[in-house]
Write a protein that holds these residues in place. Structure first.
Motif, PDB file in Angstrom:
ATOM      1  N   GLY A  30       0.819  -1.205   0.000  1.00 56.46           N
ATOM      2  CA  GLY A  30       0.000   0.000   0.000  1.00 56.46           C
ATOM      3  C   GLY A  30       0.855   1.258   0.000  1.00 56.46           C
ATOM      4  N   PHE A  31       1.946   1.237   0.792  1.00 57.55           N
ATOM      5  CA  PHE A  31       2.870   2.370   0.798  1.00 57.55           C
ATOM      6  C   PHE A  31       3.482   2.575  -0.587  1.00 57.55           C
ATOM      7  CE2 PHE A  31       3.761   1.799   5.591  1.00 57.55           C
ATOM      8  CZ  PHE A  31       2.794   2.744   5.904  1.00 57.55           C
ATOM      9  N   ALA A  32       3.861   1.467  -1.229  1.00 59.49           N
ATOM     10  CA  ALA A  32       4.482   1.556  -2.551  1.00 59.49           C
ATOM     11  C   ALA A  32       3.516   2.163  -3.564  1.00 59.49           C
ATOM     12  CB  ALA A  32       4.935   0.170  -3.007  1.00 59.49           C
ATOM     13  N   GLU A  33       2.244   1.801  -3.466  1.00 58.06           N
ATOM     14  CA  GLU A  33       1.241   2.356  -4.382  1.00 58.06           C
ATOM     15  C   GLU A  33       1.087   3.859  -4.179  1.00 58.06           C
ATOM     16  OE1 GLU A  33      -2.310   0.157  -3.687  1.00 58.06           O
ATOM     17  OE2 GLU A  33      -1.555  -1.699  -4.609  1.00 58.06           O
ATOM     18  N   GLN A  34       1.343   4.314  -2.954  1.00 59.66           N
ATOM     19  CA  GLN A  34       1.270   5.750  -2.655  1.00 59.66           C
ATOM     20  C   GLN A  34       2.607   6.450  -2.908  1.00 59.66           C
ATOM     21  OE1 GLN A  34      -0.259   6.218   1.387  1.00 59.66           O
ATOM     22  NE2 GLN A  34      -1.601   4.448   1.088  1.00 59.66           N
ATOM     23  N   GLU A  35       3.560   5.702  -3.475  1.00 60.67           N
ATOM     24  CA  GLU A  35       4.889   6.231  -3.803  1.00 60.67           C
ATOM     25  C   GLU A  35       5.654   6.679  -2.566  1.00 60.67           C
ATOM     26  OE1 GLU A  35       4.629   9.143  -6.883  1.00 60.67           O
ATOM     27  OE2 GLU A  35       3.862   7.716  -8.370  1.00 60.67           O
ATOM     28  N   VAL A  36       5.433   5.955  -1.456  1.00 61.24           N
ATOM     29  CA  VAL A  36       6.229   6.163  -0.244  1.00 61.24           C
ATOM     30  C   VAL A  36       7.480   5.311  -0.375  1.00 61.24           C
ATOM     31  CG1 VAL A  36       6.312   5.868   2.249  1.00 61.24           C
ATOM     32  CG2 VAL A  36       4.183   6.617   1.150  1.00 61.24           C
ATOM     33  N   HIS A  37       8.653   5.903  -0.276  1.00 60.41           N
ATOM     34  CA  HIS A  37       9.897   5.182  -0.539  1.00 60.41           C
ATOM     35  C   HIS A  37      10.580   4.657   0.719  1.00 60.41           C
ATOM     36  CE1 HIS A  37       9.461   6.385  -4.676  1.00 60.41           C
ATOM     37  NE2 HIS A  37       9.426   7.671  -4.318  1.00 60.41           N
ATOM     38  N   THR A  38      10.405   5.348   1.838  1.00 62.92           N
ATOM     39  CA  THR A  38      10.989   4.871   3.085  1.00 62.92           C
ATOM     40  C   THR A  38       9.937   4.950   4.189  1.00 62.92           C
ATOM     41  OG1 THR A  38      11.807   7.075   3.684  1.00 62.92           O
ATOM     42  CG2 THR A  38      13.317   5.610   2.470  1.00 62.92           C
TER      43      THR A  38
END
Length: 254
Positions: A30-38
């Motif tokens: 889910g974080f990756a889909e929101q373009e959260v990298h760390t």
């Protein structure tokens, strides 16, 4: 210090930690889909519903310790968890028993999106033969060995009544399927090399009922304790007031 190979680390991971790794993977995706990298351990722990110490312990099993002041790289951690959970290889799922639950499983979009596409459907009902469910035609259970072998099925999801579940499981084992997800309310007998995960929705409801009943009891006990404390306080007040001169408020002692 000797660093264990990935397969050796996987063998040492407790069953409960494996389940939490799957939860971390879902959250990280889910974080990756929101373009959260760390993400920090605290942020990931809150999103996964665990404490940060437990999360760091779980991730240490797969050799991931993060970077102080930075946290974990989302893409890297996703890759590490996927390798540990065996998700880098292709899995195909067969659903056996196309009733209400079987229909739901066949149409569930979360399976293919997470690397578990449904490849085969089986049932005994002659009216269902050849009928597509979720785009896949239903085959007869007698064809389980052939169809599963042809379509490289690695996981079988049994959604049949209890009576037919063992026979279906035997057919899956015969077809070379070594992972079974069992929704039938029965304990399956399988060879040692076959892994079975049981999902009994009724049992889960009963567990929830227990927790509701326990909390209700705790609330009742707390209320009763509070009432007793109030009663004791009022009694003490009456005892004190019994010795007070109503004129000047002086306490009259014998």
């Amino acid at each position: 210090m000797t660093i264990p190979e990935p397969q050796d680390r996987a063998k040492a991971i407790p069953e409960a930690a494996v389940a939490r790794l799957a939860v971390y993977l879902r959250v990280l995706s889910g974080f990756a889909e929101q373009e959260v990298h760390t993400v920090s351990s605290e942020e990931l722990a809150v999103a996964a519903g665990v404490n940060s110490a437990k999360l760091r312990k779980d991730l240490s099993y797969i050799g991931s310790y993060g970077t102080r002041g930075v946290g974990y790289e989302v893409a890297v951690l996703i890759g590490q968890i996927e390798r540990t959970l065996g998700l880098t290889q292709q899995h195909s799922v067969a659903v056996i028993g196309i009733g209400n639950l079987g229909h739901a499983l066949a149409n569930y979009g979360g399976f293919p999106s997470r690397g578990f596409p449904v490849a085969a459907l089986f049932d005994l009902d002659p009216d269902l033969m050849g009928v597509p469910v979720g785009g896949i035609p239903v085959d007869h259970v007698d064809d389980i060995p052939r169809v599963c072998a042809e379509r490289d099925v690695t996981i079988g999801a049994i959604a049949t009544p209890a009576k037919g579940a063992q026979d279906v499981c035997d057919r899956l084992v015969q077809a070379g399927v070594r992972c079974v997800l069992n929704f039938a309310p029965v304990v399956l007998q399988v060879p040692e090399e076959v892994e079975v995960r049981k999902v009994d929705l009724a049992v889960e409801m009963q567990i929830l009922s227990f927790h509701v009943a326990r909390r209700s009891q705790e609330t009742s006990e707390s209320t009763a304790s509070g009432a007793e404390a109030d009663g004791a306080a009022q009694s003490k007040t009456r005892d004190v007031n019994a010795g007070v001169n109503p004129v000047d408020g002086m306490v009259v002692r014998p």
